[in-house]
Design a protein around this motif. Structure first.
Motif, PDB file in Angstrom:
ATOM      1  N   ALA A  76       9.719  30.802 141.961  1.00 21.87           N
ATOM      2  CA  ALA A  76       8.863  31.559 142.862  1.00 21.87           C
ATOM      3  C   ALA A  76       9.218  33.049 142.812  1.00 21.87           C
ATOM      4  O   ALA A  76       8.340  33.898 142.848  1.00 21.87           O
ATOM      5  N   TRP A  77      10.523  33.373 142.722  1.00 22.36           N
ATOM      6  CA  TRP A  77      10.953  34.769 142.668  1.00 22.36           C
ATOM      7  C   TRP A  77      10.359  35.471 141.442  1.00 22.36           C
ATOM      8  O   TRP A  77       9.903  36.618 141.530  1.00 22.36           O
ATOM      9  N   VAL A  78      10.334  34.797 140.298  1.00 19.55           N
ATOM     10  CA  VAL A  78       9.815  35.409 139.076  1.00 19.55           C
ATOM     11  C   VAL A  78       8.338  35.761 139.259  1.00 19.55           C
ATOM     12  O   VAL A  78       7.915  36.865 138.938  1.00 19.55           O
ATOM     13  N   GLY A 135      17.256  50.380 140.964  1.00 19.87           N
ATOM     14  CA  GLY A 135      16.475  50.471 142.194  1.00 19.87           C
ATOM     15  C   GLY A 135      16.068  49.108 142.716  1.00 19.87           C
ATOM     16  O   GLY A 135      16.069  48.873 143.935  1.00 19.87           O
ATOM     17  N   LEU A 136      15.721  48.200 141.812  1.00 19.58           N
ATOM     18  CA  LEU A 136      15.357  46.846 142.225  1.00 19.58           C
ATOM     19  C   LEU A 136      16.559  46.127 142.817  1.00 19.58           C
ATOM     20  O   LEU A 136      16.442  45.436 143.837  1.00 19.58           O
ATOM     21  N   ALA A 137      17.724  46.305 142.205  1.00 16.49           N
ATOM     22  CA  ALA A 137      18.942  45.682 142.728  1.00 16.49           C
ATOM     23  C   ALA A 137      19.275  46.245 144.113  1.00 16.49           C
ATOM     24  O   ALA A 137      19.607  45.489 145.032  1.00 16.49           O
ATOM     25  N   ALA A 138      19.171  47.565 144.283  1.00 15.12           N
ATOM     26  CA  ALA A 138      19.463  48.202 145.566  1.00 15.12           C
ATOM     27  C   ALA A 138      18.500  47.734 146.657  1.00 15.12           C
ATOM     28  O   ALA A 138      18.870  47.640 147.824  1.00 15.12           O
ATOM     29  N   PRO A 145      20.206  36.963 141.837  1.00 16.56           N
ATOM     30  CA  PRO A 145      21.603  36.874 141.363  1.00 16.56           C
ATOM     31  C   PRO A 145      21.751  36.253 139.973  1.00 16.56           C
ATOM     32  O   PRO A 145      22.675  36.591 139.246  1.00 16.56           O
ATOM     33  N   CYS A 146      20.834  35.361 139.590  1.00 15.59           N
ATOM     34  CA  CYS A 146      20.974  34.707 138.285  1.00 15.59           C
ATOM     35  C   CYS A 146      20.362  35.529 137.153  1.00 15.59           C
ATOM     36  O   CYS A 146      20.540  35.195 135.991  1.00 15.59           O
TER      37      CYS A 146
END
Length: 99
Positions: A1-3, A59-62, A68-69
């Protein structure tokens, strides 16, 4: 779902990719990936896509949008080859002009 919900839209918005398709392995295995996402690159160089997608990752990580995977790197690069390259051969191409 995240993808589907976050990652593909983020990557398309990066300017690195023209399109994306998602695929699922028909017979799932106990080990190894069961899904793959293919991105179409229309830049003169794959390196341009690598740089553009890498530039948005911090920026996406922040923002908490990097799963996490996710390794944050292209695992495989395919370059079109053969007479029809990445455009492929379509059934209509076999019929010829005026068919």
């Amino acid at each position: 779902a995240w993808v589907d919900r976050e990652h593909v839209p983020d990557m398309l918005a990066s300017g690195a990719f023209e399109a994306a398709t998602r695929w699922r392995r028909e017979l799932r295995r106990a080990h190894g990936p069961d899904h793959v996402t293919l991105y179409d690159v229309h830049h003169p160089s794959i390196q341009t896509a690598v740089e553009l997608s890498a530039a948005v990752m911090p920026g996406l990580a922040a923002a908490g949008r990097k799963h996490p995977c996710h390794a944050g790197a292209m695992a495989l690069t395919l370059v079109g080859s053969g007479r029809h390259a990445g455009a492929g051969l379509r059934a209509g191409d076999l019929r010829g002009p005026g068919a």
